[in-house]
Design an enzyme around this catalytic site. Structure first.
Site, PDB file in Angstrom:
ATOM      1  N   LYS A  92      30.838  36.776  40.086  1.00 15.31           N
ATOM      2  CA  LYS A  92      31.251  35.415  39.786  1.00 15.31           C
ATOM      3  C   LYS A  92      30.620  34.394  40.735  1.00 15.31           C
ATOM      4  O   LYS A  92      30.062  33.391  40.300  1.00 15.31           O
ATOM      5  CB  LYS A  92      32.779  35.324  39.886  1.00 15.31           C
ATOM      6  CG  LYS A  92      33.317  33.954  39.610  1.00 15.31           C
ATOM      7  CD  LYS A  92      34.768  33.876  40.014  1.00 15.31           C
ATOM      8  CE  LYS A  92      34.859  33.857  41.529  1.00 15.31           C
ATOM      9  NZ  LYS A  92      36.219  33.508  41.996  1.00 15.31           N
ATOM     10  N   THR A  93      30.722  34.672  42.019  1.00 14.84           N
ATOM     11  CA  THR A  93      30.203  33.723  42.995  1.00 14.84           C
ATOM     12  C   THR A  93      28.695  33.561  42.832  1.00 14.84           C
ATOM     13  O   THR A  93      28.162  32.466  42.932  1.00 14.84           O
ATOM     14  CB  THR A  93      30.533  34.190  44.420  1.00 14.84           C
ATOM     15  OG1 THR A  93      31.930  34.484  44.474  1.00 14.84           O
ATOM     16  CG2 THR A  93      30.215  33.110  45.424  1.00 14.84           C
TER      17      THR A  93
ATOM     18  N   ASP B  67      35.800  26.537  40.038  1.00 16.97           N
ATOM     19  CA  ASP B  67      36.041  27.942  40.370  1.00 16.97           C
ATOM     20  C   ASP B  67      37.535  28.246  40.215  1.00 16.97           C
ATOM     21  O   ASP B  67      38.364  27.350  40.358  1.00 16.97           O
ATOM     22  CB  ASP B  67      35.604  28.176  41.824  1.00 16.97           C
ATOM     23  CG  ASP B  67      35.550  29.652  42.163  1.00 16.97           C
ATOM     24  OD1 ASP B  67      35.591  30.480  41.233  1.00 16.97           O
ATOM     25  OD2 ASP B  67      35.453  29.965  43.366  1.00 16.97           O
ATOM     26  N   GLU B  68      37.882  29.485  39.945  1.00 15.14           N
ATOM     27  CA  GLU B  68      39.288  29.908  39.863  1.00 15.14           C
ATOM     28  C   GLU B  68      40.110  29.010  38.933  1.00 15.14           C
ATOM     29  O   GLU B  68      41.203  28.556  39.283  1.00 15.14           O
ATOM     30  CB  GLU B  68      39.939  29.902  41.263  1.00 15.14           C
ATOM     31  CG  GLU B  68      39.199  30.700  42.312  1.00 15.14           C
ATOM     32  CD  GLU B  68      39.497  32.188  42.260  1.00 15.14           C
ATOM     33  OE1 GLU B  68      40.016  32.682  41.220  1.00 15.14           O
ATOM     34  OE2 GLU B  68      39.200  32.867  43.262  1.00 15.14           O
TER      35      GLU B  68
ATOM     36  N   GLN C  71      43.730  37.487  36.851  1.00 15.35           N
ATOM     37  CA  GLN C  71      43.943  37.337  38.289  1.00 15.35           C
ATOM     38  C   GLN C  71      44.746  36.080  38.611  1.00 15.35           C
ATOM     39  O   GLN C  71      44.672  35.544  39.724  1.00 15.35           O
ATOM     40  CB  GLN C  71      42.608  37.301  39.027  1.00 15.35           C
ATOM     41  CG  GLN C  71      41.880  38.630  38.963  1.00 15.35           C
ATOM     42  CD  GLN C  71      40.647  38.648  39.845  1.00 15.35           C
ATOM     43  OE1 GLN C  71      40.736  38.560  41.057  1.00 15.35           O
ATOM     44  NE2 GLN C  71      39.484  38.751  39.224  1.00 15.35           N
TER      45      GLN C  71
ATOM     46  N   ARG D   8      40.382  45.328  44.492  1.00 12.05           N
ATOM     47  CA  ARG D   8      39.753  44.987  45.769  1.00 12.05           C
ATOM     48  C   ARG D   8      38.929  46.142  46.302  1.00 12.05           C
ATOM     49  O   ARG D   8      38.104  45.971  47.193  1.00 12.05           O
ATOM     50  CB  ARG D   8      40.801  44.615  46.845  1.00 12.05           C
ATOM     51  CG  ARG D   8      41.642  43.366  46.610  1.00 12.05           C
ATOM     52  CD  ARG D   8      40.854  42.192  46.204  1.00 12.05           C
ATOM     53  NE  ARG D   8      40.788  42.104  44.739  1.00 12.05           N
ATOM     54  CZ  ARG D   8      39.942  41.321  44.084  1.00 12.05           C
ATOM     55  NH1 ARG D   8      39.093  40.581  44.738  1.00 12.05           N
ATOM     56  NH2 ARG D   8      39.927  41.297  42.761  1.00 12.05           N
TER      57      ARG D   8
END
Length: 751
Positions: A60-61, A247-248, A281, A629
């Site tokens: 994603k980043t 983002d997010e 998430q 994670r």
DNA sequence: CGCCGTCGCTTTTTT
DNA sequence: AGCGACGGCG
């Protein structure tokens, strides 16, 4: 934070001196190499609304930063014409760095930051529209609460029934939803303080304006009000921002959504807004985040395209399989299936280990960590992810005993320490004499005989003259209203300020800060303090003064602290991290320990009580975040009993354990002495759904209940007792000393 | 004005 | 159990 953060970015005279720009356009697109087709689509679909559903570990980043660079390098926009929004300062920093790397030069003059930082920057330009001046201060939670308490006084609210923090919460939720006092409808006002909440909210806002201050929620609220009410200002930003990156997105609340929509929907109808997020998430609904924002994206932005990033490059197949199986139990999802992007990684199954109690759990985790370290895993690549803060203590104690270095991530933060807040308040009064809240905080620290009564007098005089406390105080000293011992001490404080102003002008803010804290007697207060913490506090204040040197002005520093509230951590030496699941979002580790998977702990009872099915689904997403994670090993633990507050409580395995697909999970028991009970605990998983016992179904299973009412039994922790009732899995027992408990039959011994 | 005792609460947390 | 907030007392 680089100094560029403080540069004004709106004017088109923004300096941009990268000689490679825009020459690189079209000529070199090597930055697009080695991206998968979905990632490329997410980057190259530049125009029109785009929703990128980015599963955990799908790059994603990389997509966000490459997209940013792509827009620049293809000449679609100049750096300051892109609005890029993140939730945390950390994410903003990371993005800034990576964009800099992609462009080959530090990225300056960007509108890249957190919602709040960007709003602060906008609000400074248009403060007068909402009755503030350009130099308004941003209050922290402490100040907010103290101010609200003051404002509440005239209402004579029963603070037992209606505590101020509750009202502050209500106000914050209103602000999160974009509701100014005027927009709060009477229907919404009934639930607090007998219907006075809206009125108090209004008075609170008035007082904030008088103080030329705003709280955190106001940063978003004021700017959104400005954009709503001032078409010319809105148009200015429409012309400025050609592209918006978010983002997010699943974590946005209503006001953030409104803000984004205002900025994105310009009159031409074209919205080049790209939101990246993952509905699986979404774990922040409890603080106002609305998953619906992401679920609704296509409706909000007609013609929106959607790109799904589902190829995971982080975790092994078993980890992905376990996580996917778990999250499949959730209802409302946009639907996304993580699959492995690598061919190599079968890996180990996710382990689920039953342990006797929370002490054994801590031991098992530490032993495993030690063993893994012996096998060549660095402690820096291991993390213990807990549901709630209280779980960390047991691990800390065990890690200390084992001599394993660890760090607790997300404890009390530097700028929340009281000595730092005091020192900050001293500096705030220096920068902003109108800051009454800061003045109140420090006027009697160290003790200067200025109690509540004396402060009342100051307030009255200040109100009469229409000035702030710091301004009225010297007058009261001169006309003799303030006198005697306390008067002299306050005079010394005001003299310290006077001399500091001179030094500030001549020698700069660092020397001035040091001088002020010295002359005011604040440093001496801690030097004379004989408590064991005092030296550490002095050390912290020293660090604070050093941090000042990184900023061009005192004001820049104060702004930074108000918005960032964090201090760069020291080098990442090899330590095992302990943090909450919430704190772990966005991070990854080779080996992840997931303890406390028990009903009541995880999923948390409180969330279940308050949030019902929605709460449960959010807990499940949290579990999903936890598992994903891990790159190589995910290790889940659950204990048979756990110490909560004072006493031991029996605990049932989390329902999430049954939701993990067997083919990706290996189940174990661990620990020494209580082997028999543990074997029985393990059998829980092989002979039937645990859920049956949890729903307290009577013993209608094919095997008979192992205990009968009246049986005399023993439990290792609670001692001897008599069975009240029993089904196949659970036994209710009255103990001689420990009272009545419901326990797993597998932990009970018949006498 | 300041100290001490009692009461009540106790998830997650960014900005 | 342990901490923080408030109220009463010296």
């Amino acid at each position: 934070m680089p100094a560029s953060f403080y540069k004004e970015g709106v004017s088109t005279s923004e300096p941009f001196s990268d000689p490679s720009f825009p020459a690189a356009a079209g000529s070199d697109d090597s930055y697009l190499a080695r991206l998968n087709p979905e990632q490329r689509a997410a980057i190259e679909t530049t125009d029109g609304p785009l929703l990128v559903l980015a599963g955990a570990g799908t790059g994603k980043t990389r997509v966000l930063t490459t997209r940013f660079a792509h827009i620049l390098l293809t000449g679609r926009a100049r750096p300051w014409q892109i609005l890029a929004v993140t939730f945390t300062n950390k994410a903003a920093r990371e993005m800034r760095e990576r964009i800099g790397t992609l462009l080959g030069s530090p990225a300056e003059g960007l509108w890249l930051g957190t919602f709040h930082a960007l709003c602060a920057r906008m609000l400074r330009r248009h403060a007068e529209v909402v009755g503030l001046t350009q130099s308004f201060t941003i209050l922290d939670t402490d100040d907010q609460l103290r101010l609200l308490k003051q404002v509440m006084e005239p209402w004579r609210i029963d603070t037992k029934r209606w505590p101020a923090p509750g009202l502050l919460g209500a106000i914050q939720r209103w602000k999160d939803r974009g509701l100014t006092p005027a927009r709060v409808t009477p229907a919404e006002d009934t639930d607090f303080a007998n219907g006075h909440a809206r009125a108090i909210y209004e008075a609170y806002q008035t007082r904030l304006r008088q103080l030329n201050a705003c709280d955190f929620g106001d940063l978003m609220l004021h700017v959104t009000e400005i954009l709503r009410s001032q078409p010319d200002i809105l148009a200015q930003y429409h012309r400025l921002f050609r592209y918006i990156l978010v983002d997010e997105y699943q974590d946005t609340n209503t006001i953030q959504y409104l803000w984004l929509r205002l900025l994105a929907k310009n009159s031409s109808g074209q919205s080049n807004i790209c939101c990246v997020g993952d509905d699986d998430q979404s774990i922040y609904s409890w603080r106002g985040a609305e998953v619906e924002n992401i679920l609704r994206f296509e409706k909000d932005f007609p013609g929106a395209q959607i790109v799904r990033l589902e190829r995971n490059y982080r975790s092994t197949r078993h980890i992905l399989g376990a996580a996917a199986g778990l999250i499949a139990h959730n209802g409302e999802r946009l639907g996304k299936t993580l699959r492995s992007g690598r061919d190599d990684a079968e890996g180990d199954k996710v382990s689920v280990t039953a342990v006797w109690d929370s002490d054994a759990e801590a031991r098992a985790v530490c032993d495993t960590a030690e063993r893994l370290r012996g096998q060549g895993h660095s402690l820096a690549e291991m993390a213990i992810l807990v549901r709630a803060g209280f779980q960390t203590r047991a691990f800390e104690e065990q890690l200390i005993q084992s001599g394993l270095p660890y760090r607790i991530v997300g404890g009390t933060r530097f700028y929340e320490r009281s000595e730092i807040r005091d020192a900050m308040a001293y500096l705030r009064v220096l920068a902003q004499p109108a800051d009454d809240l800061a003045f109140e905080r420090i006027v009697n620290v160290p003790k200067r005989g200025m109690g509540p009564a004396a402060l009342q007098k100051l307030h009255a005089a200040a109100r009469a003259d229409g000035v702030s406390l710091a301004i009225v105080t010297p007058r009261l000293l001169d006309n003799g209203t303030l006198k005697g011992r306390s008067g002299e001490q306050v005079r010394a404080l005001m003299n310290a300020y006077a001399s500091t102003h001179d030094i500030l002008a001549r020698e700069g803010h660092v020397v001035a800060a040091e001088h002020l804290l010295e002359e005011s007697g604040y440093l001496d207060m801690w030097r004379q303090d004989r408590s064991p913490e005092a030296p550490g506090r002095l050390e912290n204040i020293k660090e604070l003064i050093q941090a000042l040197a990184d900023f061009p002005t005192l004001e820049a520093f104060l702004e930074h602290v108000a918005l960032v509230m964090e201090k760069d951590e020291n080098a990442q030496d090899a330590r095992l991290s302990i943090m909450t699941l919430h704190g772990a979002k966005g991070l990854e580790f080779d080996c992840v320990f997931l303890p406390g998977w028990e009903e009541g702990v995880f999923p948390s009872q409180r969330t279940l009580d308050e949030g019902g099915l929605k709460g449960l689904e959010e807990e499940r997403r949290l579990a999903y975040v936890g598992i994903t994670r891990a790159r190589k090993l995910a290790m889940i633990f659950h204990a048979g009993s756990r110490r909560i507050y004072a006493n031991w409580q029996p605990s049932m395995p989390s329902r999430f354990l049954e939701e993990l697909p067997d083919e990706h999970v290996s189940r174990h028991t661990s620990g020494g002495r209580q082997q028999r009970g543990l074997q029985a605990a393990q059998s829980l998983f092989s002979d039937g759904p645990v859920v049956a016992s949890r729903t307290r179904r009577p013993s209608n299973a094919d095997t008979p209940a192992p205990f009968q009412p009246g049986d005399h039994v023993r439990h290792a922790r609670f001692g001897v007792g008599i069975v009240l009732s029993a089904d196949r899995h659970q036994v209710e027992i009255v103990f001689e000393t420990a009272g009545t408990k419901r326990l797993l039959s597998s932990f009970i011994e018949k006498l």
